[in-house]
Enzyme design. Structure first.
Site, PDB file in Angstrom:
ATOM      1  N   CYS A 108      -2.878  -9.285  -5.737  1.00  0.00           N
ATOM      2  CA  CYS A 108      -3.921  -8.658  -6.556  1.00  0.00           C
ATOM      3  C   CYS A 108      -3.866  -9.225  -7.979  1.00  0.00           C
ATOM      4  CB  CYS A 108      -3.742  -7.146  -6.575  1.00  0.00           C
ATOM      5  SG  CYS A 108      -4.947  -6.321  -7.621  1.00  0.00           S
ATOM      6  N   CYS A 208      -2.066  -0.040  -4.761  1.00  0.00           N
ATOM      7  CA  CYS A 208      -3.249   0.599  -5.336  1.00  0.00           C
ATOM      8  C   CYS A 208      -4.210   1.181  -4.312  1.00  0.00           C
ATOM      9  CB  CYS A 208      -3.944  -0.343  -6.305  1.00  0.00           C
ATOM     10  SG  CYS A 208      -4.356  -1.939  -5.620  1.00  0.00           S
TER      11      CYS A 208
END
Ligand code: ATP
Length: 375
Positions: A108, A208
């Site tokens: 990410c 996340c």
């Protein structure tokens, strides 16, 4: 220099990644104090209709809006859920399916925060981007060569450089980490002083997009169960059944449901069982008994998919330190062999539960050199 050691911004335009958490809020505030022209950018990376129970995106955006208001900065919102699905989540599923334990937060960073986000910020006319990561970046010249180095945070207990090891020179050149020299213990006080209501907001935990939801349940939505045997690595004894090799990781103790198995009368038979290996072809999970079982310890590992931040490989026959997983303190090691595609790292002491799919990250003192994915 201000209290965080930030240079005078002189109106330089910086786009700050705002998560709604206290770290990015204080980062933006510090930049503003130092005279930067600051814009907040909130990104939405995950969209799923059934996620309301676990997903805090909406509340986070409300928090970000209020933070930007207090600091006096513009807010932009961007949706990168397609990019996230294609570049991060697809890899995450592929890796689990192959029996490895990936770390999507690392991807990410290199693919979303420091690529899609960075590109978008440049389109908005930014000179640099900033995030609330605990890490540092510095321009360093030696032997006539100037490069950007990724550094550990001053607050070693919070250092996040491990998650940033896949960044390159171009990405670091455009990055400011305002918390590089700030201690986490001081951040909440700074937020309170600045009038930021998130000063007492709980830190986010976990990956996340998974948030607080039960991990196995989440994975089952994408990767169907595939039951198979659990066997003892030492004597091939049948110990039980697993629901899919992807739900297990090396060193895992909980969730095997074989705690009560008794075999022979050897001493230590009541010790806990740990996952020690996976045979993907035969769909067999291998377990061993006892935390100190030799099969759970490795002195060497091989990593692939390497990234060296300076663009050149580390030296062989030189003592570095490395983290074979995020929570492990730095371990002395040498790089035994390094090529474009693969590196072999030898540790001074055996490492516990070295796990394929996790990253090994190499350091020379405070400088993060890069690393690769353990195979
Ligand atoms: N949804 C988001 N939009 C924009 N930037 C984000 C977002 N999520 C995280 N970031 C950026 O990445 C940084 C590191 O993210 P991480 O999830 O590790 O947060 P953290 O260390 O808990 O920090 P924070 O307290 O700011 O949430 C954040 O400080 C922020 O700058």
């Amino acid at each position: 220099m201000n209290e965080a050691g930030l240079k005078d911004g002189q109106g330089m335009k910086v786009v700050v990644g705002m998560s709604g958490g206290v770290d990015s809020a204080v980062s933006a505030w510090l930049l503003k104090q130092a005279g930067y022209d600051v814009t907040g950018l909130f990104m939405k990376n995950w969209e799923d209709d059934d996620d309301d129970e676990y997903c805090s995106t909406r509340e986070d955006l409300v928090d970000v809006a209020s933070i930007c208001d207090v600091i006096g900065m513009e807010l932009e919102v961007v949706n990168f859920s397609k990019e996230y699905k294609d570049r991060v989540f697809a890899d995450f599923l592929r890796e689990y399916e192959a029996g490895r334990t990936p770390n999507p937060d690392i991807l990410c960073n290199s693919e979303i925060k420091f690529k899609a986000f960075l590109d978008h910020a440049m389109d908005l006319g930014a000179d640099k981007i900033a995030t609330g990561h605990y890490a540092g970046v510095r321009e360093w010249t030696s032997d006539g060569r100037t490069e950007y180095q990724l550094l550990k945070a001053e607050d070693g207990t919070k250092d996040q450089s491990y998650f940033l090891y896949r960044l390159n020179q171009a990405q670091l050149a455009k990055t400011i980490f305002p918390l590089a020299n700030v201690y986490k213990r001081d951040v909440r006080g700074m937020a309170e002083k600045a009038g930021l209501h998130v000063h007492d907001k709980k830190d986010s935990t976990g990956i996340c997009f998974i948030g607080e939801r039960p991990f196995r349940e989440f994975l089952m939505r994408y990767l169907p169960t595939k039951p198979g045997e659990i066997r003892s690595l030492d004597d091939n004894r049948l110990l039980g059944e697993h629901q899919g090799l992807m739900y297990h990781t090396i060193g895992q103790r909980k969730g095997l449901h074989i705690g009560g198995i008794k075999g022979n009368d050897t001493a230590g038979d009541h010790e806990a069982w740990y996952v020690a290996g996976k045979d993907m072809q035969a769909n067999v999970l291998y377990a061993v008994q006892g935390h100190e079982h030799p099969a759970l310890h490795r002195e060497r590992l091989v990593a692939q998919d390497l990234n060296w931040i300076a663009g050149r490989a580390p030296r062989t026959n030189w003592v570095y330190t490395a983290k074979p997983r995020y929570r492990t303190p730095d371990q002395p090691c040498e790089v035994d062999r390094v090529a474009d595609s693969e590196a072999e790292i030898a540790f001074a002491a055996p490492q516990w539960a070295v796990t394929p799919g996790q990253s090994v990250v190499l350091y020379e003192s405070r400088v993060c050199l890069g690393g690769g994915i353990i195979v």
